[in-house]
Design a protein around this motif. Structure first.
Motif, short mmCIF file in Angstrom:
data_model
loop_
_atom_site.label_atom_id
_atom_site.label_comp_id
_atom_site.label_asym_id
_atom_site.label_seq_id
_atom_site.Cartn_x
_atom_site.Cartn_y
_atom_site.Cartn_z
N PHE A 27 23.66 -10.72 13.59
CA PHE A 27 24.31 -9.56 13.09
C PHE A 27 25.65 -9.19 13.89
N SER A 59 31.99 -7.50 1.66
CA SER A 59 30.87 -6.87 0.96
C SER A 59 29.48 -7.40 1.18
N LEU A 62 28.85 -6.60 4.76
CA LEU A 62 28.17 -5.57 5.02
C LEU A 62 26.63 -5.36 4.53
N ARG A 63 26.32 -6.04 3.36
CA ARG A 63 24.89 -5.91 2.90
C ARG A 63 24.24 -6.72 3.77
N HIS A 64 24.39 -7.71 4.44
CA HIS A 64 23.73 -8.45 5.44
C HIS A 64 23.71 -7.69 6.60
N CYS A 65 24.80 -6.88 7.10
CA CYS A 65 24.34 -6.10 8.36
C CYS A 65 23.41 -4.91 8.20
N GLN A 66 23.40 -4.29 6.93
CA GLN A 66 22.72 -3.24 6.44
C GLN A 66 21.17 -3.71 6.67
N GLN A 67 21.09 -4.74 5.83
CA GLN A 67 19.63 -5.51 5.80
C GLN A 67 19.11 -5.54 7.11
N GLN A 68 19.87 -6.17 8.05
CA GLN A 68 19.39 -6.51 9.47
C GLN A 68 19.00 -5.46 10.03
N LEU A 69 19.74 -4.42 9.99
CA LEU A 69 19.78 -2.92 10.74
C LEU A 69 18.25 -2.13 10.14
N SER A 70 18.23 -2.38 8.55
CA SER A 70 16.87 -1.73 8.13
C SER A 70 15.65 -2.48 8.40
N GLU A 73 14.91 -1.55 12.17
CA GLU A 73 14.11 -0.21 11.82
C GLU A 73 12.76 -0.32 11.71
#
Length: 95
Positions: A27, A59, A62-70, A73
């Motif tokens: 991340f 892009s 960004l998708r990779h970071c969002q997936q890791q944060l999800s 969570e």
């Protein structure tokens, strides 16, 4: 007068990661690369083709970071028995 480009082209191969290697990208490294791309694009130093490549790479990052944060969570929810609670630095919990 054309601008000179002092930065190398932004390319997934040049950055040392490919689409298949994105899953292994940590991340923090992805976020740092994304921040660098944004700085380069905001500086207006990239030619059109490099800007498009940088946008595509950004892009993906960004998708990779969002997936890791999800994923993080969901792991927290599992650890908290399905209830996501607000973090309180003094050790108390808000329900």
């Amino acid at each position: 007068m054309p601008r000179t480009n002092s930065k190398p082209p932004v390319d997934a191969e040049a950055a040392g990661t490919t689409a298949t290697g994105m899953a292994e990208l940590k991340f923090e490294a992805a976020l740092a690369e994304l921040e660098q791309i944004v700085q380069n694009m905001e500086g207006g130093r990239l030619p059109l083709e490099e800007s498009l490549a940088a946008y595509r790479r950004g892009s993906e990052l960004l998708r990779h970071c969002q997936q890791q944060l999800s994923t993080a969570e969901r792991q927290i929810q599992i650890l908290e028995n399905g209830t996501l609670r607000d973090f309180e630095p003094d050790g108390s919990e808000t329900k």
